[in-house]
Write a protein that holds these residues in place. Sequence first.
Motif, PDB file in Angstrom:
ATOM      1  N   TRP A  74       0.829  -1.214   0.000  1.00  0.00           N
ATOM      2  CA  TRP A  74       0.000   0.000   0.000  1.00  0.00           C
ATOM      3  C   TRP A  74       0.860   1.259   0.000  1.00  0.00           C
ATOM      4  O   TRP A  74       0.569   2.219  -0.719  1.00  0.00           O
ATOM      5  CB  TRP A  74      -0.925  -0.038   1.210  1.00  0.00           C
ATOM      6  CG  TRP A  74      -1.731   1.218   1.366  1.00  0.00           C
ATOM      7  CD1 TRP A  74      -1.534   2.209   2.271  1.00  0.00           C
ATOM      8  CD2 TRP A  74      -2.853   1.622   0.577  1.00  0.00           C
ATOM      9  NE1 TRP A  74      -2.459   3.207   2.107  1.00  0.00           N
ATOM     10  CE2 TRP A  74      -3.281   2.868   1.061  1.00  0.00           C
ATOM     11  CE3 TRP A  74      -3.528   1.053  -0.493  1.00  0.00           C
ATOM     12  CZ2 TRP A  74      -4.353   3.546   0.522  1.00  0.00           C
ATOM     13  CZ3 TRP A  74      -4.595   1.749  -1.031  1.00  0.00           C
ATOM     14  CH2 TRP A  74      -4.992   2.968  -0.524  1.00  0.00           C
ATOM     15  N   GLU A  75       1.904   1.275   0.792  1.00  0.00           N
ATOM     16  CA  GLU A  75       2.782   2.451   0.870  1.00  0.00           C
ATOM     17  C   GLU A  75       3.416   2.758  -0.483  1.00  0.00           C
ATOM     18  O   GLU A  75       3.571   3.924  -0.857  1.00  0.00           O
ATOM     19  CB  GLU A  75       3.866   2.256   1.936  1.00  0.00           C
ATOM     20  CG  GLU A  75       3.359   2.300   3.360  1.00  0.00           C
ATOM     21  CD  GLU A  75       2.670   1.003   3.801  1.00  0.00           C
ATOM     22  OE1 GLU A  75       2.922  -0.075   3.209  1.00  0.00           O
ATOM     23  OE2 GLU A  75       1.860   1.076   4.735  1.00  0.00           O
ATOM     24  N   VAL A  78       0.814   4.534  -2.573  1.00  0.00           N
ATOM     25  CA  VAL A  78       0.671   5.929  -2.135  1.00  0.00           C
ATOM     26  C   VAL A  78       1.875   6.747  -2.589  1.00  0.00           C
ATOM     27  O   VAL A  78       1.724   7.864  -3.107  1.00  0.00           O
ATOM     28  CB  VAL A  78       0.472   6.008  -0.601  1.00  0.00           C
ATOM     29  CG1 VAL A  78       0.525   7.453  -0.133  1.00  0.00           C
ATOM     30  CG2 VAL A  78      -0.845   5.358  -0.203  1.00  0.00           C
ATOM     31  N   CYS A  82       1.712   9.947  -5.057  1.00  0.00           N
ATOM     32  CA  CYS A  82       2.240  11.261  -4.630  1.00  0.00           C
ATOM     33  C   CYS A  82       3.293  11.761  -5.610  1.00  0.00           C
ATOM     34  O   CYS A  82       3.312  12.939  -5.973  1.00  0.00           O
ATOM     35  CB  CYS A  82       2.812  11.176  -3.223  1.00  0.00           C
ATOM     36  SG  CYS A  82       1.562  10.993  -1.939  1.00  0.00           S
TER      37      CYS A  82
END
Length: 108
Positions: A74-75, A78, A82
């Motif tokens: 998930w990171e 993200v 970004c």
Amino acid sequence: MQKHLEEISRSIATEAHGVIIMDGAGWHKSSALKVPKNLSILFLPPYSPELNPTENIWQFFRQTYLSNREFENWEAIVDACCDAWNRLTAETGRIKSIATRNWATTGQ
């Protein structure tokens, strides 16, 4: 979505009424939403991405920065999103060029 509507409602001048244009996303049509009295919702017709310039920005992201990738977790997703956003906003005029509709501008 409820908090978003409430925040928009607070920013509208006392004597004014706001209109929010939304697509058919499930959270936009939730029966639990309480639309503030100083707002109205105008839903776009189904299957009309040409009326929603945000769709073109998502398409640009998918084609330019986020396509054909596998993410570890998930990171990583993200972080990639970004990074894509920062790269897009660093290009002066790019969002305008993606989202502007010639038929919707005055004087053209």
